[in-house]
Design a protein around this motif. Sequence first.
Motif, PDB file in Angstrom:
ATOM      1  N   SER A 268       0.834  -1.207   0.000  1.00  0.00           N
ATOM      2  CA  SER A 268       0.000   0.000   0.000  1.00  0.00           C
ATOM      3  C   SER A 268       0.865   1.252   0.000  1.00  0.00           C
TER       4      SER A 268
ATOM      5  N   SER B 130       0.606   4.186  -2.825  1.00  0.00           N
ATOM      6  CA  SER B 130       0.394   5.607  -2.538  1.00  0.00           C
ATOM      7  C   SER B 130       1.535   6.442  -3.116  1.00  0.00           C
TER       8      SER B 130
ATOM      9  N   ASP C 204       0.718   6.874  -6.754  1.00  0.00           N
ATOM     10  CA  ASP C 204      -0.344   7.865  -6.935  1.00  0.00           C
ATOM     11  C   ASP C 204       0.199   9.279  -6.781  1.00  0.00           C
ATOM     12  N   ASN C 205       1.036   9.500  -5.766  1.00  0.00           N
ATOM     13  CA  ASN C 205       1.619  10.824  -5.548  1.00  0.00           C
ATOM     14  C   ASN C 205       2.525  11.230  -6.705  1.00  0.00           C
TER      15      ASN C 205
END
Length: 125
Positions: free
Chosen positions: A85, A89, A92-93
């Motif tokens: 996870s 993330s 995504d960032n």
Amino acid sequence: MPVKKKDTDRALSLLEEYCKKLKKPEEQQLKNAVKKVMGIFRSTLFQALLDIQEFYEVTLLNSQKSCEQKIEEANQVVQKWEKTSLLASCHDNLQKSTEGAGLNGEETGVPQVSKDGRGSMDFIL
């Protein structure tokens, strides 16, 4: 019969080979549908479900494992998915920052985390 990760890897391989054979215009809808199935198999959620099933069958149902062994293996599963996870993330960032700057990874050579949820890095030039 329980589904194992090696079974899904084999299924993905077979689906990829099948897709390569679909070249006629009338086969493109089938090819797209099969690619969607492949995307589901590669998804993080699907991989997590496989991990849960494997953990339940191999660890929790094993009467020969001590409570301490089961705790240790539970913690290993947690650590694995916390890392997964975190990578998701970060991906995504990274995507948001390159989009905000009007760039995409293809133009900049920025490493892109693959969408298979396994944390591998693909460099797109």
